[in-house]
Design an enzyme around this catalytic site. Structure first.
Site, short mmCIF file in Angstrom:
data_model
loop_
_atom_site.label_atom_id
_atom_site.label_comp_id
_atom_site.label_asym_id
_atom_site.label_seq_id
_atom_site.Cartn_x
_atom_site.Cartn_y
_atom_site.Cartn_z
N SER A 143 0.69 -1.34 -0.18
CA SER A 143 -0.05 -0.06 -0.23
C SER A 143 1.16 1.78 -0.47
CB SER A 143 -1.07 -0.31 1.16
OG SER A 143 -1.82 1.24 1.41
N TYR A 156 -2.01 -1.30 10.41
CA TYR A 156 -2.27 -1.30 8.95
C TYR A 156 -0.48 -0.58 8.73
CZ TYR A 156 -4.45 -0.87 4.22
OH TYR A 156 -4.28 -1.58 2.93
#
Ligand code: NAD
Length: 261
Positions: A143, A156
């Site tokens: 990401s 995350y």
């Protein structure tokens, strides 16, 4: 480019980016082992539609990638069904947002297990099979949050930074072989994972979903446009080509300029 005769496992491919990747690899001719959660009847329908559309074999394994044993079962099921595993895409992922003081310990553990440790377990299980043919492609879906941080995403961001580190190690350990390992770093892609965040923002700020979407984009993504699962799929398919054989250990953003800022 043709991936005919190759077999690919894509974790978390019953929806969103994983499904876009599975469709791109199937479109290039690879047999696909789907994985993820969903209604069995909907998954059966997806399998038969994809098999018909692309003329390849489409399997499914319901492994929960939070568990190491299930991941071994996923790789074993792929070998059993297709005889080999050439391409591994570690895509399954979840999100939870809260400030660090309020971050539930069980959400931290789940995100680290699903978004990071699953990549380790799957690579560890699949790599010996790739080495048998001296050919393989490992693509980890990280990401922008593997490259930069945002507030309220401790688990995350930590997991995705870890994925990029793991990618580099695997790339070095396979550097003199026909196996490559790279990471893709999407910015905002409109999938169920992000729709949840948009709904949360709309409710919290008492604004419409469309306004929340526009705010989300303008805050981070200079193009003001979402990237698409098909675009992430196309890059994944390119990384599987012979032309990409010297791309190793890279973390490639597809983020509308997010990390150029
Ligand atoms: P999504 O929620 O649409 O899809 C997630 C997929 O993973 C689903 O198929 C789901 O069934 C599966 N899954 C979830 N937990 C699982 C588990 N324990 N075991 C097996 N399968 C499981 O999400 P998405 O947006 O398509 O995200 C896919 C990946 O892309 C994730 O790793 C995510 O972090 C990453 N990513 C997404 C975006 C975005 O904007 N959507 C941006 C950057 C990175």
């Amino acid at each position: 480019m043709s991936l005919a005769g190759k077999s690919a496992v894509v974790t978390g491919s019953t929806s969103g980016i994983g499904l876009g990747i599975a469709r791109a690899l199937a479109g290039a001719g690879a047999d696909i082992m789907l994985n993820g959660f969903g209604e069995p009847s909907a998954i059966d329908k997806l399998r038969s539609e994809m098999a018909r559309e692309f003329g390849v074999r489409i399997g499914f394994c319901d492994a929960n990638v939070a568990r190491a044993n299930d991941i071994s079962r996923l790789i074993d099921a792929t070998i059993k069904e297709f005889g080999r595993v050439d391409i591994l895409v570690n895509n399954a992922g979840i999100q939870y947002t809260a400030s660090i003081e309020k971050f539930p310990v069980d959400r931290w553990d789940a995100i680290i297990a699903i978004n990071l440790s699953s990549n380790f377990h799957a690579i560890r299980a699949a790599l010996p099979k790739m080495r048998e043919h001296n050919w393989g492609r490992i693509i980890n879906i990280a990401s922008t949050h593997g490259l930069v941080a945002s507030t309220d995403k401790a688990a995350y961001v930590a997991a995705k930074h870890g994925v990029i580190g793991l990618t580099k190690v695997v790339a070095l350990e396979t550097a003199t072989s026909g196996i490559t390992c790279n990471a893709i770093c999407p910015g905002w892609v409109l999938t169920p994972l992000v729709e949840e965040q948009i709904k949360g923002r709309a409710a919290c700020e008492k604004i419409s979903v469309d306004t929340a979407k526009a705010e989300l984009l303008s805050e981070k993504q200079p193009s003001h446009e979402f990237a698409t699962p098909a675009q992430i799929g196309a890059l994944t398919a390119f990384l599987c080509s012979e032309e990409a054989a010297q791309i190793r250990g890279a973390a490639l953003p597809v983020d509308g300029g997010w990390t150029a800022q």
